[in-house]
Design an enzyme around this catalytic site. Structure first.
Site, mmCIF file in Angstrom:
data_model
loop_
_atom_site.group_PDB
_atom_site.id
_atom_site.type_symbol
_atom_site.label_atom_id
_atom_site.label_comp_id
_atom_site.label_asym_id
_atom_site.label_seq_id
_atom_site.Cartn_x
_atom_site.Cartn_y
_atom_site.Cartn_z
ATOM 1 N N CYS A 36 5.931 6.608 3.901
ATOM 2 C CA CYS A 36 4.769 5.768 3.587
ATOM 3 C C CYS A 36 3.996 6.268 2.365
ATOM 4 O O CYS A 36 3.044 5.620 1.931
ATOM 5 C CB CYS A 36 3.840 5.658 4.793
ATOM 6 S SG CYS A 36 4.586 4.732 6.145
ATOM 7 N N HIS A 69 0.848 -1.189 0.000
ATOM 8 C CA HIS A 69 0.000 0.000 0.000
ATOM 9 C C HIS A 69 0.877 1.229 0.000
ATOM 10 O O HIS A 69 2.102 1.147 0.088
ATOM 11 C CB HIS A 69 -0.977 0.001 1.185
ATOM 12 C CG HIS A 69 -0.368 0.339 2.506
ATOM 13 N ND1 HIS A 69 -1.057 0.989 3.497
ATOM 14 C CD2 HIS A 69 0.866 0.132 3.027
ATOM 15 C CE1 HIS A 69 -0.286 1.148 4.558
ATOM 16 N NE2 HIS A 69 0.892 0.633 4.290
ATOM 17 N N HIS A 79 4.955 0.357 -0.592
ATOM 18 C CA HIS A 79 5.747 -0.544 0.247
ATOM 19 C C HIS A 79 4.851 -1.684 0.709
ATOM 20 O O HIS A 79 3.626 -1.581 0.665
ATOM 21 C CB HIS A 79 6.350 0.202 1.449
ATOM 22 C CG HIS A 79 5.330 0.825 2.348
ATOM 23 N ND1 HIS A 79 4.639 1.981 2.018
ATOM 24 C CD2 HIS A 79 4.871 0.439 3.553
ATOM 25 C CE1 HIS A 79 3.803 2.290 3.008
ATOM 26 N NE2 HIS A 79 3.925 1.356 3.950
ATOM 27 N N GLU A 111 0.557 -4.345 11.443
ATOM 28 C CA GLU A 111 1.219 -3.986 10.198
ATOM 29 C C GLU A 111 2.723 -4.271 10.260
ATOM 30 O O GLU A 111 3.330 -4.616 9.256
ATOM 31 C CB GLU A 111 0.970 -2.502 9.920
ATOM 32 C CG GLU A 111 1.526 -2.019 8.606
ATOM 33 C CD GLU A 111 1.241 -0.554 8.371
ATOM 34 O OE1 GLU A 111 0.181 -0.252 7.803
ATOM 35 O OE2 GLU A 111 2.078 0.281 8.759
ATOM 36 N N HIS A 129 -1.810 -10.627 -1.345
ATOM 37 C CA HIS A 129 -1.063 -10.342 -2.576
ATOM 38 C C HIS A 129 -1.777 -9.329 -3.466
ATOM 39 O O HIS A 129 -1.884 -9.515 -4.680
ATOM 40 C CB HIS A 129 -0.729 -11.637 -3.331
ATOM 41 C CG HIS A 129 0.398 -12.377 -2.701
ATOM 42 N ND1 HIS A 129 0.239 -13.128 -1.562
ATOM 43 C CD2 HIS A 129 1.703 -12.455 -3.034
ATOM 44 C CE1 HIS A 129 1.396 -13.663 -1.226
ATOM 45 N NE2 HIS A 129 2.315 -13.259 -2.094
ATOM 46 N N HIS A 187 3.813 -5.085 3.386
ATOM 47 C CA HIS A 187 3.755 -5.585 4.759
ATOM 48 C C HIS A 187 3.274 -7.031 4.734
ATOM 49 O O HIS A 187 2.564 -7.433 3.815
ATOM 50 C CB HIS A 187 2.744 -4.802 5.607
ATOM 51 C CG HIS A 187 3.063 -3.366 5.797
ATOM 52 N ND1 HIS A 187 4.058 -2.929 6.623
ATOM 53 C CD2 HIS A 187 2.499 -2.249 5.258
ATOM 54 C CE1 HIS A 187 4.099 -1.604 6.598
ATOM 55 N NE2 HIS A 187 3.153 -1.170 5.762
#
Length: 146
Positions: free
Chosen positions: A37, A27, A41, A124, A78, A43
């Protein structure tokens, strides 16, 4: 998965079911205050869904674990979280937790045994997680199905 115990909201229901799962997703937060952010990137999100109720279904389940997994893992694994509909909001951990909560709550309306979502926790990173909950029906009506 490392077993993790999370704080649980107090309740008066007979059963409490918890489903842990994880999914990989990327996201970005499209806002100047997001710093790094703002860049895409990824998670490995860890999700805990807590369900409560007083009555089991005929099959002996409060809720089938597999059905809970479909709601979060099945939808987001994914993917680029920004490609999902967040009602005009950014896919922050807070918004993801609330959206999963609302999706589970909606799915549970089909159950005759009337289970409720107690809370949803979304982790996260290893050091950051969000808990989302709303008042339970018993808190709203001051009664329970005992």
């Amino acid at each position: 998965m490392l077993q993790q115990f999370y704080p649980v909201k107090a309740h008066n229901y007979k059963y409490e079911l918890n489903k842990d799962m994880n999914f990989a997703a990327a996201h970005y937060i499209d806002h100047e205050s997001a710093g790094k952010c703002q860049n895409v990137h990824g998670h490995t999100y860890f999700v805990n869904i807590s369900i409560v109720g007083n009555k089991l279904q005929d099959n002996g389940f409060l809720v089938n674990f597999q059905e809970l997994k479909k709601i979060a893992h099945g939808k987001y694994d994914h993917t680029l979280m920004n490609d999902h509909d967040w009602n005009g909001e950014q896919p922050s951990t807070e918004v993801v937790a609330r959206t999963i909560y609302q999706s589970v709550r909606e799915a549970l309306t089909a159950y005759d045994n009337k289970p409720q979502v107690l809370q949803v926790i979304v982790r996260e990173t290893p050091t950051s997680y969000v808990t989302y909950s709303e008042p339970l029906q018993e808190e709203i009506t001051n009664g329970s199905d005992y």
